[in-house]
Design an enzyme around this catalytic site. Structure first.
Site, PDB file in Angstrom:
ATOM      1  N   HIS A 249       0.847  -1.205   0.000  1.00 28.38           N
ATOM      2  CA  HIS A 249       0.000   0.000   0.000  1.00 28.38           C
ATOM      3  C   HIS A 249       0.879   1.250   0.000  1.00 28.38           C
ATOM      4  O   HIS A 249       0.674   2.187   0.794  1.00 28.38           O
ATOM      5  CB  HIS A 249      -0.964  -0.024   1.178  1.00 28.38           C
ATOM      6  CG  HIS A 249      -2.079  -1.020   1.000  1.00 28.38           C
ATOM      7  ND1 HIS A 249      -3.278  -0.700   0.386  1.00 28.38           N
ATOM      8  CD2 HIS A 249      -2.146  -2.337   1.292  1.00 28.38           C
ATOM      9  CE1 HIS A 249      -4.044  -1.774   0.332  1.00 28.38           C
ATOM     10  NE2 HIS A 249      -3.388  -2.789   0.867  1.00 28.38           N
TER      11      HIS A 249
ATOM     12  N   TYR B 294       4.128  -4.292   9.972  1.00 31.43           N
ATOM     13  CA  TYR B 294       4.081  -2.840   9.807  1.00 31.43           C
ATOM     14  C   TYR B 294       5.260  -2.181  10.507  1.00 31.43           C
ATOM     15  O   TYR B 294       5.815  -1.191  10.021  1.00 31.43           O
ATOM     16  CB  TYR B 294       2.780  -2.274  10.383  1.00 31.43           C
ATOM     17  CG  TYR B 294       1.513  -2.709   9.682  1.00 31.43           C
ATOM     18  CD1 TYR B 294       1.534  -3.424   8.481  1.00 31.43           C
ATOM     19  CD2 TYR B 294       0.272  -2.426  10.223  1.00 31.43           C
ATOM     20  CE1 TYR B 294       0.384  -3.823   7.859  1.00 31.43           C
ATOM     21  CE2 TYR B 294      -0.914  -2.810   9.597  1.00 31.43           C
ATOM     22  CZ  TYR B 294      -0.844  -3.525   8.421  1.00 31.43           C
ATOM     23  OH  TYR B 294      -2.010  -3.919   7.794  1.00 31.43           O
TER      24      TYR B 294
END
Length: 328
Positions: free
Chosen positions: A52, A320
């Protein structure tokens, strides 16, 4: 916000998660391997996320719905509207990927709710109805299979073999579409979380976020014919003319509904409760700088909101953190 503050946030998020009961002991090397494989698939792009990578940041507010506080004692649902920062995004680690190509799916919506006491609550959503696999190790193996299935690889390719053994992959990916606007797309929280009310009662739920303007998506090959940045340009223009609103809904689990397997949808007749409205009012002046600094962690919660026993939450948090460290 500086990188040091975000690093502390990531560490706090990990600590909260590790304090929760775990139903699945993840291979400690899995998050690093996931990010390594994403970098192999899409290359390394300094300053960008491993996945993303392409996005746009907007700001607005969240107003809790009447009755939301009955389900959760979280401050998020207890008082007046609070500020929110939102990032819309395209899939893959390619920061210049055209918005309308199929590889840009699923699209993402991440939100950072800023509570009055200075703490923050994050949600990380996307347009998948369910997740393709149930564990971090399986997600790593899916990415590896994709990376090993180039055009010159004879059939059956590794990805063909993997999908044959994991029918949840086409079930999750088969119905994805491209919206005409980030504002006309519904977003899902494929992982289960838990509301805790004032009496200590726990209620498992999954997020569903629906656009007040209604959904509107492209058919056929129309999306691929759009300008490369049409989604980013459209949402900036749209919010410049009028606020963009989304309804935050919680699908409530009933006894027997799996909370530890994101590949399994809950029955459609499960109750949906409106928890509040997200209203976006402006795009940030320098989205690139904001995106580099922002870190959204699925377990960055507050009293009244808890992680479930879904093992993918652990995988997402740690992956992440790895990606953020490389981004900085």
């Amino acid at each position: 916000m500086n990188a040091m503050k975000h690093s502390r946030t990531a560490a706090l998020g990990l600590a909260v998660l590790l304090a929760a009961p775990a139903a699945h002991a993840q291979d400690p090397g899995t998050p690093e391997q996931i990010v390594d494989t994403m970098n192999k698939l899409w290359g390394k792009h300094p300053g960008f996320r491993a996945n993303h990578a392409k996005g746009i940041v907007l700001e607005g507010s969240f107003t809790p719905a009447p009755g939301a506080a009955k389900l959760s004692k979280a401050a998020l649902f207890a008082g007046p509207a609070i500020p929110v920062t939102v990032r819309f995004s395209d899939a893959t680690g390619l920061p210049t990927l055209p918005d309308g190509v199929k590889d840009a799916r699923p699209y993402g919506l991440s939100a950072k709710f800023k509570l009055a006491d200075g703490t923050e609550v994050d949600t990380v959503l996307n347009t998948l109805p369910t997740f393709p696999v149930a564990t971090g190790e399986a997600f790593r193996d899916l990415l590896v299979a994709v990376s090993q299935s180039g055009p010159d690889v004879p059939s059956p390719k590794p990805i063909d073999t993997f999908i044959a053994a994991h029918p949840s992959v086409p079930a999750a990916l088969g119905g994805l579409t491209t919206p005409k606007s980030y504002a006309t797309q519904a977003y899902n929280g494929v992982n289960a979380f838990v509301f805790v009310d004032g009496a200590g009662k726990r209620q498992a739920f999954r997020w569903r976020v629906e656009p007040v303007a209604g959904t509107d998506v492209f058919g056929g090959d129309e999306a691929a014919q759009q300008p490369p940045n049409f989604l980013r340009d459209e949402i900036v223009a749209r919010v410049g003319q009028a606020p963009v609103a989304f309804r935050f809904l919680a699908q409530l689990a009933e006894p027997g509904d799996p909370t530890n397997d994101a590949t399994k949808p809950w029955p459609k007749e499960r109750k949906m409760v409106e928890m509040g409205t997200l209203t976006l009012t402006k795009a940030v002046p320098d989205s690139a700088a904001a995106e580099k600094a922002l870190l959204f962690m699925p377990n960055n919660l507050t009293d009244g909101l808890e992680v479930s026993d879904d093992p993918l939450i652990d995988t997402r948090v740690q992956s992440y953190a790895v990606s953020f460290g490389r981004r900085q």
